[in-house]
Design an enzyme around this catalytic site. Structure first.
Site, mmCIF file in Angstrom:
data_model
loop_
_atom_site.group_PDB
_atom_site.id
_atom_site.type_symbol
_atom_site.label_atom_id
_atom_site.label_comp_id
_atom_site.label_asym_id
_atom_site.label_seq_id
_atom_site.Cartn_x
_atom_site.Cartn_y
_atom_site.Cartn_z
ATOM 1 N N ASP A 112 1.435 -0.715 -0.152
ATOM 2 C CA ASP A 112 -0.053 0.022 -0.338
ATOM 3 C C ASP A 112 0.515 1.116 -0.042
ATOM 4 O O ASP A 112 1.568 1.704 0.871
ATOM 5 C CB ASP A 112 -0.883 0.062 1.538
ATOM 6 C CG ASP A 112 -1.748 0.958 1.587
ATOM 7 O OD1 ASP A 112 -1.712 2.108 0.758
ATOM 8 O OD2 ASP A 112 -2.510 1.268 2.369
ATOM 9 N N TYR B 47 1.094 0.012 15.074
ATOM 10 C CA TYR B 47 -0.099 0.495 13.827
ATOM 11 C C TYR B 47 0.163 1.367 12.518
ATOM 12 O O TYR B 47 0.115 2.478 12.807
ATOM 13 C CB TYR B 47 -1.610 0.458 14.270
ATOM 14 C CG TYR B 47 -3.049 0.494 13.377
ATOM 15 C CD1 TYR B 47 -2.858 -0.784 12.667
ATOM 16 C CD2 TYR B 47 -2.574 1.242 12.974
ATOM 17 C CE1 TYR B 47 -3.666 -1.057 11.496
ATOM 18 C CE2 TYR B 47 -3.763 0.840 11.678
ATOM 19 C CZ TYR B 47 -4.458 -0.454 11.021
ATOM 20 O OH TYR B 47 -5.160 -0.321 10.118
ATOM 21 N N LYS C 233 -3.022 -1.981 8.192
ATOM 22 C CA LYS C 233 -2.588 -3.351 7.847
ATOM 23 C C LYS C 233 -2.137 -4.725 7.542
ATOM 24 O O LYS C 233 -1.670 -4.087 6.083
ATOM 25 C CB LYS C 233 -4.030 -4.638 8.178
ATOM 26 C CG LYS C 233 -5.107 -5.670 8.863
ATOM 27 C CD LYS C 233 -4.304 -4.884 10.999
ATOM 28 C CE LYS C 233 -4.595 -6.428 11.250
ATOM 29 N NZ LYS C 233 -3.982 -6.107 12.677
HETATM 30 P P1 13P Z 1 -4.869 -0.390 5.091
HETATM 31 O O1 13P Z 1 -3.764 -1.359 5.938
HETATM 32 O O2 13P Z 1 -5.479 -1.224 3.971
HETATM 33 O O3 13P Z 1 -4.359 0.409 4.899
HETATM 34 O O4 13P Z 1 -6.326 -0.050 6.380
HETATM 35 C C1 13P Z 1 -5.200 0.586 7.172
HETATM 36 C C2 13P Z 1 -6.811 1.229 7.983
HETATM 37 O O5 13P Z 1 -6.396 1.503 8.555
HETATM 38 C C3 13P Z 1 -8.045 0.964 7.387
HETATM 39 O O6 13P Z 1 -9.369 1.936 8.353
HETATM 40 MG MG MG Z 2 -3.897 2.529 3.502
HETATM 41 MG MG MG Z 3 -4.418 -2.138 2.591
#
Ligand code: 13P
Ligand code: MG
Ligand code: MG
Length: 390
Positions: A12, A239, A242
């Site tokens: 990402d 964090y 994800k």
């Molecule tokens: P991604 O990991 O797909 O960037 O999503 C992160 C997120 O916090 C969505 O609410």
């Molecule tokens: Mg993202």
């Molecule tokens: Mg993602």
């Protein structure tokens, strides 16, 4: 006969209006780079897609697993897409590029990596044709594949091929990784079906344990599956988004068939991820190149089926398994399941476990509240401290 490595690398590096999808400009830059890499013979072939906000490169080449040239190519490609994302004001530009300049292999630097090397031999008795599936998931952790992979390789209730195919009846070796181990990889190999209950004991906790690889126990012990099983919070210490894992599964012949492999996705199994990576929601099978736009970022997974010629060329055509009408009823069911589940809000299991949340801001809120706790004199007392009067 040709040695071929299949590498799927996904990251990402920015998206439009939230964690939805990369821009067309970013995708065009990545596609151009892949085309160029094929023409200068770094790659045999390559295909670019996105699932939610993650851009995935599905590539074949002759350089083996962990090849620095391939990993660096992917990293530099993601850097160029990041530049475009920054220029256009995309959200989360460069989100998954967590280190400054990884030397060689980029495993552990942020992007998700799944790779399998095998011999492509049209004369082979066991594997004259090469068919494979690639799964791309968004808004979830690597344990998201535990339920489907357990179902496919350990449970004839889901995979009748385990009873019907003599080569599959030889069983499989599951490699399971302990994703809590930060400095070194801790892995365990379990032969199934003999040890399915031991596998189940570990896979029960998909936040900590994930199937990373599956090998056949027939003849040449070929690798069937590879899953990107790294945790971004272990790299970043907090964090940052994800993990959004990818998986490669070689199919047909002595391996499970695609129709057996996709069957468990009818359930809409609960995974950790979605909004802020901090909730539990069912995962929805969707067409490739789908944006994330559902409430609480319903986790998504796409599955593409490919065939490969003797030279590793695969991208001229593919089958978008979850893009098919056969999955419409599943999608509706999963959307309803998610809506019911979300009614419980934050209480208990609808939010992620405390081990997962320990990388989020809730830790600071809990620490603040900790200061206000008092110890009451007697255990059985129901006396409350009188409110302080100013
Ligand atoms: P991604 O990991 O797909 O960037 O999503 C992160 C997120 O916090 C969505 O609410
Ligand atoms: Mg993202
Ligand atoms: Mg993602």
């Amino acid at each position: 006969m040709k040695k071929i490595t299949l590498s799927v690398i996904k990251a990402d590096v920015g998206s439009i209006g939230g964690h939805t999808k990369p821009s067309e400009k970013m995708l065009a830059i990545v596609r151009e780079r892949v085309k160029d890499a094929v023409s200068r013979q770094l790659l045999f072939d390559g295909y670019v897609s996105h699932t939610g906000d993650d851009i995935a490169l599905t590539m074949t080449h002759g350089r083996g697993n962990d090849a620095p040239e391939i990993h660096q190519f992917a990293w530099e490609t993601f850097l160029l897409a990041t530049k475009e994302a920054q220029k256009s004001g995309m959200y989360g530009a460069g989100q998954d590029l967590l280190v400054d300049a990884p030397a060689g292999n980029i495993r552990g630097a942020g992007p998700a990596v799944a790779e399998i090397t095998f011999t492509r031999d049209p004369q082979s008795k066991d594997r004259p044709a090469e068919a494979f599936l690639v799964f791309f998931a968004d808004k979830c952790g690597p344990g998201a594949y535990n339920y489907p992979l357990y179902s496919v390789f350990c449970d004839p209730m889901h995979d009748g091929g385990l009873l019907l195919n003599a080569k599959m009846r030889k069983g499989f070796t599951l490699t399971i990784i302990d994703m809590d181990s930060k400095d070194n990889d801790r892995i365990i190999s379990l032969d199934v079906p003999e040890r399915i209950w031991d596998a189940a004991v570990l896979l029960q906790n998909p936040d900590r344990f994930a199937i990373e690889a599956v090998h056949s126990r027939f003849a040449s012990h070929e690798q069937i599956a590879s899953v990107s099983a790294t945790r971004l919070h272990n790299i970043a210490g907090k964090y940052t988004g994800k993990d959004d894992p990818v998986a490669i599964l070689r199919t047909q012949g002595m391996f499970p068939a695609p129709e057996e492999i996709v069957e468990p996705f009818m359930l809409g199994h609960f995974v950790t991820g979605d909004a802020r990576g901090s909730h539990v929601m069912p995962i929805m099978p969707v067409a490739i190149n789908t944006a994330v736009a559902g409430p609480y970022c319903l986790p998504l997974v796409s599955a593409l089926g490919f065939s490969m010629d003797a030279n590793g060329i695969f991208s001229t055509e593919y089958v978008d398994f979850f893009g098919n009408v056969a999955w419409d009823a599943t999608r509706l069911k999963i959307q309803q399941k998610a809506e019911e589940w979300r009614k419980q809000g934050f209480i208990g299991p609808t939010m992620a476990s405390h081990a997962e949340l320990s990388y989020t801001g809730i830790v600071d809120a809990l620490a603040e509240l900790e200061k206000e706790f008092v110890t009451r004199g007697g255990k059985m007392s129901t006396a409350y401290p009188s409110p302080s009067v100013a």
